[in-house]
Design a protein around this motif. Structure first.
Motif, mmCIF file in Angstrom:
data_model
loop_
_atom_site.group_PDB
_atom_site.id
_atom_site.type_symbol
_atom_site.label_atom_id
_atom_site.label_comp_id
_atom_site.label_asym_id
_atom_site.label_seq_id
_atom_site.Cartn_x
_atom_site.Cartn_y
_atom_site.Cartn_z
ATOM 1 N N ILE A 234 137.735 27.296 58.866
ATOM 2 C CA ILE A 234 136.911 26.801 59.976
ATOM 3 C C ILE A 234 135.631 27.631 60.096
ATOM 4 C CG2 ILE A 234 136.789 26.663 62.497
ATOM 5 C CD1 ILE A 234 139.778 25.869 62.436
ATOM 6 N N LYS A 235 135.767 28.956 60.037
ATOM 7 C CA LYS A 235 134.596 29.825 60.149
ATOM 8 C C LYS A 235 133.600 29.556 59.032
ATOM 9 C CE LYS A 235 133.291 34.712 60.450
ATOM 10 N NZ LYS A 235 133.796 36.121 60.436
ATOM 11 N N PHE A 236 134.099 29.347 57.818
ATOM 12 C CA PHE A 236 133.228 29.064 56.675
ATOM 13 C C PHE A 236 132.482 27.750 56.884
ATOM 14 C CE2 PHE A 236 132.004 27.964 52.392
ATOM 15 C CZ PHE A 236 131.835 29.179 51.735
ATOM 16 N N LEU A 237 133.186 26.715 57.345
ATOM 17 C CA LEU A 237 132.562 25.410 57.557
ATOM 18 C C LEU A 237 131.572 25.432 58.715
ATOM 19 C CD1 LEU A 237 135.662 23.064 57.117
ATOM 20 C CD2 LEU A 237 133.825 23.464 55.470
ATOM 21 N N GLU A 238 131.787 26.322 59.671
ATOM 22 C CA GLU A 238 130.904 26.404 60.838
ATOM 23 C C GLU A 238 129.571 27.072 60.509
ATOM 24 O OE1 GLU A 238 133.847 26.602 64.741
ATOM 25 O OE2 GLU A 238 133.388 28.460 63.660
ATOM 26 N N SER A 239 129.523 27.818 59.408
ATOM 27 C CA SER A 239 128.305 28.595 59.136
ATOM 28 C C SER A 239 127.839 28.407 57.694
ATOM 29 C CB SER A 239 128.561 30.074 59.411
ATOM 30 O OG SER A 239 129.704 30.523 58.681
ATOM 31 N N PRO A 240 127.441 27.193 57.332
ATOM 32 C CA PRO A 240 126.973 26.972 55.959
ATOM 33 C C PRO A 240 125.680 27.734 55.691
ATOM 34 C CG PRO A 240 126.464 25.077 57.326
ATOM 35 C CD PRO A 240 127.316 25.980 58.169
ATOM 36 N N SER A 241 125.470 28.098 54.436
ATOM 37 C CA SER A 241 124.180 28.656 54.057
ATOM 38 C C SER A 241 123.135 27.550 54.106
ATOM 39 C CB SER A 241 124.251 29.253 52.654
ATOM 40 O OG SER A 241 124.307 28.203 51.689
ATOM 41 N N LYS A 242 121.895 27.913 53.871
ATOM 42 C CA LYS A 242 120.837 26.896 53.883
ATOM 43 C C LYS A 242 120.960 25.925 52.718
ATOM 44 C CE LYS A 242 117.388 29.850 51.587
ATOM 45 N NZ LYS A 242 116.053 30.490 51.785
ATOM 46 N N MET A 243 121.850 26.228 51.772
ATOM 47 C CA MET A 243 122.063 25.330 50.644
ATOM 48 C C MET A 243 123.044 24.205 50.975
ATOM 49 S SD MET A 243 119.986 26.831 48.735
ATOM 50 C CE MET A 243 120.164 25.677 47.377
ATOM 51 N N GLY A 244 123.800 24.349 52.071
ATOM 52 C CA GLY A 244 124.828 23.368 52.403
ATOM 53 C C GLY A 244 126.152 23.707 51.737
ATOM 54 N N ILE A 245 127.168 22.855 51.961
ATOM 55 C CA ILE A 245 128.522 23.101 51.451
ATOM 56 C C ILE A 245 128.958 21.925 50.584
ATOM 57 C CG2 ILE A 245 130.928 23.562 52.077
ATOM 58 C CD1 ILE A 245 130.005 24.657 54.714
ATOM 59 N N ILE A 246 129.658 22.234 49.498
ATOM 60 C CA ILE A 246 130.226 21.184 48.650
ATOM 61 C C ILE A 246 131.393 20.546 49.392
ATOM 62 C CG2 ILE A 246 131.366 20.651 46.463
ATOM 63 C CD1 ILE A 246 130.003 23.139 45.295
ATOM 64 N N LEU A 247 131.221 19.303 49.830
ATOM 65 C CA LEU A 247 132.273 18.605 50.563
ATOM 66 C C LEU A 247 132.634 17.271 49.934
ATOM 67 C CD1 LEU A 247 131.168 19.290 54.257
ATOM 68 C CD2 LEU A 247 132.952 20.440 52.943
ATOM 69 N N ARG A 248 131.724 16.681 49.165
ATOM 70 C CA ARG A 248 132.011 15.390 48.556
ATOM 71 C C ARG A 248 133.047 15.577 47.451
ATOM 72 N NH1 ARG A 248 127.939 11.351 45.264
ATOM 73 N NH2 ARG A 248 129.460 9.690 44.936
ATOM 74 N N ARG A 249 134.065 14.780 47.487
ATOM 75 C CA ARG A 249 135.161 14.882 46.532
ATOM 76 C C ARG A 249 135.019 13.818 45.453
ATOM 77 N NH1 ARG A 249 141.483 15.571 48.201
ATOM 78 N NH2 ARG A 249 142.381 15.484 46.124
ATOM 79 N N VAL A 250 135.333 14.185 44.204
ATOM 80 C CA VAL A 250 135.294 13.202 43.122
ATOM 81 C C VAL A 250 136.483 12.263 43.247
ATOM 82 C CG1 VAL A 250 134.111 14.776 41.545
ATOM 83 C CG2 VAL A 250 136.599 14.676 41.530
ATOM 84 N N ASN A 251 136.293 11.022 42.821
ATOM 85 C CA ASN A 251 137.430 10.107 42.785
ATOM 86 C C ASN A 251 138.075 10.156 41.406
ATOM 87 O OD1 ASN A 251 135.930 8.392 41.029
ATOM 88 N ND2 ASN A 251 134.948 7.425 42.811
ATOM 89 N N ASP A 252 139.171 9.445 41.240
ATOM 90 C CA ASP A 252 139.936 9.540 40.002
ATOM 91 C C ASP A 252 139.135 9.111 38.782
ATOM 92 O OD1 ASP A 252 142.089 10.484 41.379
ATOM 93 O OD2 ASP A 252 143.086 8.536 41.563
ATOM 94 N N SER A 253 138.343 8.041 38.917
ATOM 95 C CA SER A 253 137.582 7.571 37.766
ATOM 96 C C SER A 253 136.506 8.565 37.379
ATOM 97 C CB SER A 253 136.943 6.211 38.067
ATOM 98 O OG SER A 253 136.039 6.310 39.152
ATOM 99 N N GLU A 254 135.860 9.180 38.373
ATOM 100 C CA GLU A 254 134.846 10.188 38.079
ATOM 101 C C GLU A 254 135.474 11.391 37.397
ATOM 102 O OE1 GLU A 254 131.348 10.027 41.331
ATOM 103 O OE2 GLU A 254 133.330 10.508 42.111
ATOM 104 N N ALA A 255 136.629 11.804 37.898
ATOM 105 C CA ALA A 255 137.306 12.958 37.305
ATOM 106 C C ALA A 255 137.676 12.682 35.866
ATOM 107 C CB ALA A 255 138.555 13.300 38.122
ATOM 108 N N SER A 256 138.213 11.494 35.583
ATOM 109 C CA SER A 256 138.607 11.158 34.219
ATOM 110 C C SER A 256 137.405 11.118 33.298
ATOM 111 C CB SER A 256 139.320 9.806 34.202
ATOM 112 O OG SER A 256 140.521 9.862 34.949
#
Length: 264
Positions: A234-256
């Motif tokens: 929670i603390k990490f998500l509350e204070s992102p750097s100015k670059m932002g946070i990796i939150l978008r998740r790949v789907n199965d087809s993208e991963a494959s």
């Protein structure tokens, strides 16, 4: 070795190494051949520094004008061949490495980086300036980490990754640019994180994958049982750097596709 350097009497220094005036090295540390340690650099006890490493030299920053700055390295670190660690670019600033870290060959730690303890950074990985790596993180070989990015505790960054945003703690990311693959289950098990806590983290990451950062934060706070790991997330998500946070998740087809699992 400069006569002003202060090395414990138990320190071993290999042939052709250069130790600067303001260097301090603790008991039991061994320094291989052709190593350069310069600047206001302090190295703790029982470190092993292999040949060709260059520690404490000037930062690669056009803004640097010769200010007094530092490199501080803790105890029990393994620093392999041709690792480079640059001192900070700001006056009285610090590039800092904790204890029990393993920096493999050709790793570069840029100016003003803060590396925690018990991390592993694999071969030819480069960290730009002002990168923070929390305890027990693992960064795979030949990865590049953008300046000002944070890598969270017990995160796993896959090899060849291009990391341009913060890596959440306990997560597994990979790709160019790096994307979220889910929870670092193997790492959590190795650190003996309980099944209950792993389950709570897994539920939290399901929420993260489905919602925006702020909405995910509110749901995690109200729906997930509290504990130190959840509190840190929670603390990490509350204070992102100015670059932002990796939150978008790949789907199965993208991963494959990205891992060539569909190739003939």
């Amino acid at each position: 070795m400069h006569q002003g350097a202060q090395l414990d009497e138990s320190v071993e220094v290999g042939p052709f190494s250069i130790i600067g005036e303001h260097v301090r090295v603790g008991a039991g540390t061994t320094i291989g051949s052709n190593v350069i340690i310069d600047g206001w650099t302090t190295i703790g006890c029982n470190c092993r520094i292999f040949h060709g490493a260059v520690l404490g030299t000037e930062p690669q920053d056009l803004k640097y004008k010769g200010e007094k700055s530092y490199v501080k390295i803790g105890d029990n670190n393994l620093i392999r061949e041709f690792v480079t660690v640059h001192r900070a670019t700001s006056d009285e600033g610090v590039t800092q490495i904790g204890d029990n870290n393993f920096l493999m060959a050709y790793v570069h730690i840029g100016h003003n980086c803060i590396i925690g303890s018990n991390t592993l950074i694999a071969n030819a990985t480069s960290l730009a300036g002002h990168v923070d790596v929390e305890d027990r993180a693992v960064i795979g070989g030949m990865s590049g980490v953008h300046q000002f990015v944070r890598v969270g505790s017990l995160a796993m960054v896959g090899g060849y990754a291009r990391v341009v945003k913060d890596v959440p703690p306990y997560s597994m990311v990979w790709g160019q640019p790096a994307r979220l693959f889910g929870l670092n289950i193997v790492g959590l098990k190795r650190q003996k994180i309980s099944q209950e806590v792993r389950g709570n983290l897994k539920r939290a990451y399901r929420i993260i994958a489905q919602k925006s950062r702020l909405l995910a934060l509110e749901e995690i706070k109200t729906q997930i049982a509290p504990g130190p790991e959840i509190a840190h997330l929670i603390k990490f998500l509350e204070s992102p750097s100015k670059m932002g946070i990796i939150l978008r998740r790949v789907n199965d087809s993208e991963a494959s596709s990205s891992m060539n699992l569909t190739a003939p």
